[in-house]
Design a protein around this motif. Structure first.
Motif, mmCIF file in Angstrom:
data_model
loop_
_atom_site.group_PDB
_atom_site.id
_atom_site.type_symbol
_atom_site.label_atom_id
_atom_site.label_comp_id
_atom_site.label_asym_id
_atom_site.label_seq_id
_atom_site.Cartn_x
_atom_site.Cartn_y
_atom_site.Cartn_z
ATOM 1 N N SER A 110 11.861 20.912 -2.301
ATOM 2 C CA SER A 110 12.897 21.785 -0.830
ATOM 3 C C SER A 110 12.053 23.392 -1.439
ATOM 4 C CB SER A 110 14.357 22.104 -2.851
ATOM 5 O OG SER A 110 14.068 22.617 -3.782
ATOM 6 N N HIS A 111 10.884 23.642 -2.279
ATOM 7 C CA HIS A 111 9.880 24.318 -2.376
ATOM 8 C C HIS A 111 9.289 23.813 -1.423
ATOM 9 C CE1 HIS A 111 11.466 25.115 -7.073
ATOM 10 N NE2 HIS A 111 12.373 25.425 -6.503
ATOM 11 N N ARG A 112 9.014 23.132 -1.370
ATOM 12 C CA ARG A 112 8.087 22.971 -0.286
ATOM 13 C C ARG A 112 8.111 23.296 1.136
ATOM 14 N NH1 ARG A 112 6.070 16.791 -0.810
ATOM 15 N NH2 ARG A 112 8.013 16.902 0.964
ATOM 16 N N ASN A 113 9.730 22.936 1.108
ATOM 17 C CA ASN A 113 10.209 23.406 2.281
ATOM 18 C C ASN A 113 9.961 25.086 2.505
ATOM 19 O OD1 ASN A 113 10.854 20.904 3.316
ATOM 20 N ND2 ASN A 113 13.068 20.882 2.980
ATOM 21 N N ILE A 114 10.684 25.627 1.724
ATOM 22 C CA ILE A 114 10.304 26.743 1.502
ATOM 23 C C ILE A 114 9.217 27.711 1.378
ATOM 24 C CG2 ILE A 114 9.937 29.230 0.238
ATOM 25 C CD1 ILE A 114 12.927 27.764 -1.410
ATOM 26 N N ALA A 115 7.980 26.923 1.316
ATOM 27 C CA ALA A 115 6.650 27.274 1.301
ATOM 28 C C ALA A 115 6.106 27.316 3.117
ATOM 29 C CB ALA A 115 5.695 26.752 0.629
ATOM 30 N N ASN A 116 6.198 26.208 3.391
ATOM 31 C CA ASN A 116 6.055 25.631 5.151
ATOM 32 C C ASN A 116 6.934 26.601 5.576
ATOM 33 O OD1 ASN A 116 3.689 24.402 3.832
ATOM 34 N ND2 ASN A 116 5.019 22.173 3.496
ATOM 35 N N VAL B 117 10.403 24.964 6.643
ATOM 36 C CA VAL B 117 11.283 24.528 7.148
ATOM 37 C C VAL B 117 12.839 24.587 6.290
ATOM 38 C CG1 VAL B 117 12.038 21.909 7.293
ATOM 39 C CG2 VAL B 117 9.201 23.284 6.602
ATOM 40 N N LEU B 118 13.676 24.617 7.202
ATOM 41 C CA LEU B 118 14.570 25.422 6.858
ATOM 42 C C LEU B 118 15.608 24.341 6.137
ATOM 43 C CD1 LEU B 118 17.384 27.078 8.378
ATOM 44 C CD2 LEU B 118 17.677 24.873 9.811
ATOM 45 N N PRO B 119 15.661 24.327 4.717
ATOM 46 C CA PRO B 119 16.864 23.896 3.631
ATOM 47 C C PRO B 119 17.715 22.940 3.859
ATOM 48 C CG PRO B 119 17.962 25.972 2.858
ATOM 49 C CD PRO B 119 16.467 26.005 4.910
ATOM 50 N N SER B 120 17.468 21.797 3.848
ATOM 51 C CA SER B 120 18.661 20.662 4.029
ATOM 52 C C SER B 120 19.430 20.567 3.190
ATOM 53 C CB SER B 120 18.351 19.724 4.208
ATOM 54 O OG SER B 120 17.472 19.123 3.510
ATOM 55 N N LYS C 244 22.294 36.410 6.262
ATOM 56 C CA LYS C 244 20.672 37.018 6.995
ATOM 57 C C LYS C 244 20.377 36.894 7.194
ATOM 58 C CE LYS C 244 23.791 41.700 7.212
ATOM 59 N NZ LYS C 244 23.629 43.490 6.683
ATOM 60 N N LYS C 245 19.334 36.394 6.313
ATOM 61 C CA LYS C 245 17.934 36.180 5.524
ATOM 62 C C LYS C 245 17.570 34.949 5.848
ATOM 63 C CE LYS C 245 16.793 38.526 1.228
ATOM 64 N NZ LYS C 245 16.566 38.394 0.040
ATOM 65 N N MET C 246 18.956 34.379 6.083
ATOM 66 C CA MET C 246 18.588 32.611 6.956
ATOM 67 C C MET C 246 18.658 32.888 8.603
ATOM 68 S SD MET C 246 18.830 30.740 4.636
ATOM 69 C CE MET C 246 18.794 28.853 4.957
ATOM 70 N N PHE C 247 18.937 33.909 9.219
ATOM 71 C CA PHE C 247 18.872 34.216 10.795
ATOM 72 C C PHE C 247 17.607 34.386 10.454
ATOM 73 C CE2 PHE C 247 19.245 36.614 13.953
ATOM 74 C CZ PHE C 247 19.064 35.421 14.875
#
Lengths: 293, 281
Positions: free
Chosen positions: B80-86, B88-91, B106-109
């Motif tokens: 999950s952290h790697r996704n944030i760093a890269n 990538v949308l959290p799954s 809103k932030k996600m968008f």
């Protein structure tokens, strides 16, 4: 490819926690806890001295001067600091530093320079949470300023205006409320929050005079009066005012924001998405009305 | 879902807007959800997280690349952290209360765009929030720019007028000041002279009494005080008497002068008459 031993080991290692300061411990018996011994085992006064408040460890309160009038109460009022924590602050940026930014290509003079550009250089910081209200352009390095720019600052003085206009540039002083300042000082963070661009609020009562005054090149002043004041200032400081009407960059030099607008080219109420590279505009008439006025 | 609302309500840092629950707080304003995007979301984002390095697919070059990438990644980050760093949308499925707030979505968008599956219409304020904003602005900024400028000008003018009025009053007062100053000095001088005279009178009296007794007497002595009183009375009487006599003398003098004058006049008239008679004769 079949799995190999070292790969398995690697995958296993990957799942294990890293060695860090948070999961290592000293060897057993290495750390000795100091003990407050009693009687013959190091008893006596335990290093606290003999008698008095120190020995009993009931220390005086902070600032107490054993009966003297304490220092923190000695000067009863400092009226010149009344409301000091609420005053608007404009961190300075000298003309010398601005010239350096331009010379080192941190700023692009072919476009209007505003707070966004200045903050994006990384050499100037505004903290809206600390009552910073924008750039104050100071006259240091005024004689060596040679750039032709269209700049928008929040506070400045007469010699600075003269220095910029002498080089054929233009300057505007504009007010931004803290909400807009948060958006301006860190544009990427703001756009990633998914918020629509806010509209700029009107200046407070004690600042309105400054921003409606054509002598300060205020953004609320009459443009005709400003052009008159440009001429007056040129006569006062004894330079011939370059004709910006005949300048090839005339369009850039005269570009101004709407009093409600905070970004060049973007209107309040729009949403800019950096990932999809799109701009979303509100269609609801009520929303449109709200952001327009 | 209502339980989330109450959970969010006591998180102090969240504003009313940010505390709005994603699925509940639309109030008929937002068209939600954007279903198609949401379905595609899972399929797209699962890929970088799944642990598939041990699956052997030797012929596929892309799988080989992926395997190498996996080995190269020595960050030790959780998926999950790697996704944030890269970026990538959290799954993961949304489970936490804050993940259902408008602010989070809103932030996600803002961060992932349409891929996030969030309908961007939630980014604008709802009808209720808009009313709230309008009300706030009507209180915080009740005047237009022109009105504020006018008010400020009026305030400045009033201050100026007050100052001018005060200046005027001061100049008027300064004109009177010389006369008042002289009067004050005179008053002071008179007071000083009076007190000095009284003091001299008293010392003289004490000296006289001392001479009368012929030795240094205690001033608190009863005898001395009585004598002093007596002397003072006598002196006062004497003064009165002298005043009276002087007055009488003055009157007498005046009378005498008048008499003399009349006498002189009569004599002159007589002389004139005598002269006339002599002429007639």
């Amino acid at each position: 490819m079949a799995s190999r031993g070292y790969e398995k080991a690697l995958t296993m290692l990957r799942t294990l926690p890293r060695v860090g300061i948070y999961n290592i411990a000293a060897n057993p018996g290495h750390v000795k806890k100091s003990k407050r011994g009693r009687a013959q085992h190091g008893g006596d006064k335990h290093g606290a001295g003999n008698k008095g408040s120190l020995a009993r460890q009931n220390y005086m309160r902070m600032g107490y001067e054993t009966g003297n009038n304490p220092y923190y109460l000695r000067f009863p009022a400092e009226p010149y600091y009344v409301g000091h924590h609420l005053r608007r602050q404009y961190p300075p940026l000298s003309l010398a530093k601005l010239q350096l930014m331009i010379d080192t290509d941190c700023l692009d003079t072919s476009k209007p320079i505003d707070l966004v550009q200045i903050c994006n250089t990384g050499y100037y910081e505004i903290k809206p949470q600390s009552k910073h209200y924008g750039v104050q352009l100071t006259d240091e390095g005024l004689d060596n300023f040679k750039a032709k720019i269209n700049i928008e600052v929040q506070w400045t003085t007469e010699p600075v205006i003269a220095a910029i206009e002498k080089n054929g540039g233009t300057i505007t002083t504009a007010f931004y409320d803290p909400h807009s300042l948060f958006a301006l000082t860190n544009v990427k963070k703001f756009l990633e929050s998914g918020e629509p661009i806010p509209k700029r609020m009107i200046p407070p009562e004690d600042a309105i005079e400054y921003y409606t005054n054509p002598k300060n090149r205020g953004y609320l002043a009459d443009p005709e009066k400003i052009s008159y004041e440009r001429l007056v200032l040129a006569q006062k400081y004894g330079y011939t005012l370059p004709k910006i009407e005949e300048d090839p960059d005339y369009k850039m030099l005269t570009e101004r924001k709407d009093p409600r607008q905070i970004f060049f080219g973007l209107e309040p109420g729009w949403i800019v998405n950096l990932v999809d590279r799109i701009i979303l505009k509100p269609t609801d008439p009520e929303l449109k009305e709200y952001y327009r006025t | 879902m209502p339980s989330f609302r109450c959970l969010v309500s006591w998180i102090p840092s969240l504003s009313q807007e940010s505390g709005r629950i994603f699925f509940l707080g639309n109030r008929g304003f937002i068209d939600f959800p954007c279903t198609q995007k949401q379905q595609t979301r899972g399929a797209k984002t699962d890929a970088p997280i799944q642990d598939s390095i041990l699956l052997g697919e030797e012929d596929d070059p892309s799988a080989e690349d992926e395997r190498i990438q996996k080995i190269r990644d020595i960050s030790g980050l959780r998926p999950s952290h790697r996704n944030i760093a890269n970026r990538v949308l959290p799954s993961e499925e949304k489970t936490l209360p804050h993940e259902f707030t408008v602010r989070y979505n809103k932030k996600m968008f803002g961060r992932y765009g349409y891929e996030s599956g969030v309908n961007p219409s939630i980014c604008w304020p709802s009808k209720y929030e808009l009313e709230d904003k309008k009300e706030y602005e009507s209180v915080a900024y009740p005047y237009t720019i022109a009105e504020v400028a006018e008010r400020e000008r009026a305030k400045k003018k009033q201050l100026e007028e007050e100052r001018m009025e005060r200046d005027k009053q001061i100049t008027e007062n300064v004109k009177k000041m010389l006369k008042l100053k002289e009067e004050f000095i005179q008053r002071q001088e008179k007071h000083r002279a009076d007190t000095e005279a009284a003091k001299a009178f008293k010392t003289r009296l004490i000296e006289e009494v001392r001479l009368h007794f012929n030795y240094t007497v205690n001033e608190r002595d009863e005898k001395f005080r009585l004598e002093l009183k007596e002397r003072a009375r006598q002196l006062k009487e004497k003064e009165k008497l002298s005043k009276k006599t002087s007055k009488k003398e003055k009157l007498a003098e005046e009378k005498a002068a008048k008499f003399e004058y009349q006498k002189k006049k009569l004599l002159e008239e007589e002389a004139k008459r005598a002269a006339k008679k002599a002429e007639e004769l």
